[in-house]
Design an enzyme around this catalytic site. Structure first.
Site, PDB file in Angstrom:
ATOM      1  N   PHE A 205      -6.029   5.132   8.551  1.00 54.23           N
ATOM      2  CA  PHE A 205      -4.575   5.259   8.452  1.00 54.23           C
ATOM      3  C   PHE A 205      -3.595   4.144   8.434  1.00 54.23           C
ATOM      4  O   PHE A 205      -4.127   3.055   9.045  1.00 54.23           O
ATOM      5  CB  PHE A 205      -4.344   6.114   9.925  1.00 54.23           C
TER       6      PHE A 205
ATOM      7  N   MET B  12     -12.660   3.527   0.527  1.00 49.96           N
ATOM      8  CA  MET B  12     -13.137   3.676   2.042  1.00 49.96           C
ATOM      9  C   MET B  12     -13.861   5.159   1.922  1.00 49.96           C
ATOM     10  O   MET B  12     -13.630   6.081   2.243  1.00 49.96           O
ATOM     11  CB  MET B  12     -11.856   4.225   2.775  1.00 49.96           C
TER      12      MET B  12
ATOM     13  N   ASP C  96      -5.733  -6.329   5.860  1.00 51.35           N
ATOM     14  CA  ASP C  96      -5.211  -5.057   5.536  1.00 51.35           C
ATOM     15  C   ASP C  96      -5.086  -4.457   6.819  1.00 51.35           C
ATOM     16  O   ASP C  96      -5.971  -4.109   7.388  1.00 51.35           O
ATOM     17  CB  ASP C  96      -6.095  -4.372   4.646  1.00 51.35           C
TER      18      ASP C  96
ATOM     19  N   MET D 103      -9.884   7.435   0.202  1.00 55.17           N
ATOM     20  CA  MET D 103     -10.580   8.121   1.285  1.00 55.17           C
ATOM     21  C   MET D 103     -11.350   9.255   0.939  1.00 55.17           C
ATOM     22  O   MET D 103     -10.567  10.185   0.458  1.00 55.17           O
ATOM     23  CB  MET D 103      -9.644   8.021   2.371  1.00 55.17           C
TER      24      MET D 103
ATOM     25  N   GLY E  52      -1.608  -3.341   9.665  1.00 53.16           N
ATOM     26  CA  GLY E  52      -0.642  -3.824  10.420  1.00 53.16           C
ATOM     27  C   GLY E  52       0.037  -5.035   9.977  1.00 53.16           C
ATOM     28  O   GLY E  52       0.777  -5.934  10.951  1.00 53.16           O
TER      29      GLY E  52
ATOM     30  N   GLY F 293       0.086   2.477   9.667  1.00 53.02           N
ATOM     31  CA  GLY F 293       0.729   2.460  10.721  1.00 53.02           C
ATOM     32  C   GLY F 293       0.357   1.976  11.920  1.00 53.02           C
ATOM     33  O   GLY F 293       0.963   2.304  13.311  1.00 53.02           O
TER      34      GLY F 293
ATOM     35  N   HIS G  69      -8.581   0.051  -2.893  1.00 53.20           N
ATOM     36  CA  HIS G  69      -9.674   0.008  -1.517  1.00 53.20           C
ATOM     37  C   HIS G  69     -10.498   1.363  -1.503  1.00 53.20           C
ATOM     38  O   HIS G  69      -9.909   2.193  -1.010  1.00 53.20           O
ATOM     39  CB  HIS G  69      -8.714  -0.342  -0.562  1.00 53.20           C
TER      40      HIS G  69
ATOM     41  N   HIS H  46      -1.531  -1.458  -3.905  1.00 52.83           N
ATOM     42  CA  HIS H  46      -2.999  -1.601  -3.186  1.00 52.83           C
ATOM     43  C   HIS H  46      -3.070   0.018  -3.001  1.00 52.83           C
ATOM     44  O   HIS H  46      -2.213   0.839  -2.466  1.00 52.83           O
ATOM     45  CB  HIS H  46      -2.750  -2.016  -1.728  1.00 52.83           C
TER      46      HIS H  46
ATOM     47  N   ASP I 178      -5.382   3.050  -1.442  1.00 52.46           N
ATOM     48  CA  ASP I 178      -6.445   3.430  -0.589  1.00 52.46           C
ATOM     49  C   ASP I 178      -6.985   4.786  -0.993  1.00 52.46           C
ATOM     50  O   ASP I 178      -6.576   5.693  -1.029  1.00 52.46           O
ATOM     51  CB  ASP I 178      -5.919   3.727   0.797  1.00 52.46           C
TER      52      ASP I 178
ATOM     53  N   SER J 204       0.813  -1.100   0.113  1.00 49.75           N
ATOM     54  CA  SER J 204       0.186   0.023  -0.303  1.00 49.75           C
ATOM     55  C   SER J 204       0.704   1.253   0.064  1.00 49.75           C
ATOM     56  O   SER J 204       1.633   1.329   0.862  1.00 49.75           O
ATOM     57  CB  SER J 204      -0.729  -0.056   1.381  1.00 49.75           C
TER      58      SER J 204
ATOM     59  N   MET K  99     -10.793  -6.187   7.653  1.00 51.68           N
ATOM     60  CA  MET K  99      -9.995  -5.137   8.319  1.00 51.68           C
ATOM     61  C   MET K  99      -9.348  -5.519   9.187  1.00 51.68           C
ATOM     62  O   MET K  99      -9.985  -6.041  10.200  1.00 51.68           O
ATOM     63  CB  MET K  99     -10.457  -3.902   8.164  1.00 51.68           C
TER      64      MET K  99
ATOM     65  N   GLY L   8       1.607  -1.671   4.080  1.00 53.99           N
ATOM     66  CA  GLY L   8       1.976  -0.279   3.988  1.00 53.99           C
ATOM     67  C   GLY L   8       3.203   0.128   4.734  1.00 53.99           C
ATOM     68  O   GLY L   8       4.341   0.134   3.803  1.00 53.99           O
ATOM     69  N   SER L   9       3.305   0.430   5.780  1.00 53.68           N
ATOM     70  CA  SER L   9       4.338   1.174   6.421  1.00 53.68           C
ATOM     71  C   SER L   9       5.530  -0.273   6.504  1.00 53.68           C
ATOM     72  O   SER L   9       6.684   0.310   6.500  1.00 53.68           O
ATOM     73  CB  SER L   9       3.992   1.326   7.771  1.00 53.68           C
TER      74      SER L   9
END
Ligand code: DX5
Ligand code: ZN
Length: 225
Positions: free
Chosen positions: A145, A67, A178, A36, A180, A147, A65, A32, A34, A8, A139, A200-201
């Site tokens: 968000f 949102m 998705d 939003m 963590g 992280g 994705h 991916h 996101d 992501s 999820m 992601g992170s």
């Protein structure tokens, strides 16, 4: 079971997205992205037009994705970006009024359709649509968000879905997680039955994004059920 890794770019360098995507192009399956709207979640990422440009520049197919509210409208709209490089569109169950019709409209554009559920949404809501949908996204954080910490307690949903998917013989339905996902958490998610992983992170906060993608895949393969 195949393992798919989807970095992501939410926390990647937004001013150099095409280059950020290029860094993982040899090792990742999808990017991916996101979307939003600052309504469904308290954060805003890209407009439809900005999304079209990002997708067009991407060297990898895009896993979108959404949102956003009014997903019955926006899902099929974003699906029209197939010719630009959108591979799949995932809508949130909580943001739809007519999920079956929205799934059909998205698939009619020739893209795969996913349905996502937030942490508080019970897994039962997707049971009846499992054979219509191409992917379910569980999820593992509250959407909005990057992280945040992985919610282990979501693994019972993943296990339940895995058993339904295998029982119903709807093996084409992918099971995505998705939030963590990192070297320390992917084993648990894979062992629970997920086959498609957003990170992601873990990927973009690293000095070596491609190396992390490869290591994530290795771990997911080693611990899959
Ligand atoms: C959160 C997004 C995620 C996010 C994941 O709402 O849906 O895709 O980018 O980021 P990490 O992997 O940092 O939790
Ligand atoms: Zn996401």
């Amino acid at each position: 079971m195949t393992v798919r890794i989807c970095p992501s770019v939410l926390n990647a360098d937004q001013n150099n997205l095409a280059q950020e995507i290029e860094r993982v192009k040899e090792v990742a399956d999808f990017i991916h992205l996101d979307i939003m709207d600052d309504k469904f979640v308290p954060n805003f990422t890209y407009s439809f037009e900005q999304t079209r440009k990002i997708v067009k520049q991407s060297l990898l197919p895009i896993d979108l994705h959404l949102m956003v509210n009014e997903a019955d409208y926006w899902g099929p709209q974003y699906a029209t970006l197939k010719s630009n490089g959108v591979f799949s569109v995932t809508v949130h169950f909580e943001a739809t009024k007519d999920l079956s019709q929205t799934i059909s409209l998205i698939k009619a554009e020739g893209v795969r359709c996913g349905v996502a559920i937030k942490p508080a949404t019970p897994v039962a809501v997707v049971k009846e649509i499992l054979d219509k949908v191409d992917m379910v996204l569980v999820m593992t954080v509250e959407p909005g968000f990057g992280g945040q910490s992985f919610m282990s307690e979501m693994m019972s949903k993943v296990q339940t879905l895995r058993s339904w998917i295998d029982d119903k013989d709807v093996a084409h339905t992918w099971l995505q997680v998705d939030g963590g996902i990192a070297l320390a958490t992917i084993d648990e998610a894979s062992a629970s039955g997920a086959d498609t992983f957003v990170a992601g992170s873990a990927v973009y906060k690293s000095e070596n994004p491609a190396g992390i993608v490869e290591e994530l895949r290795k771990r997911a393969l080693a611990s899959r059920r």
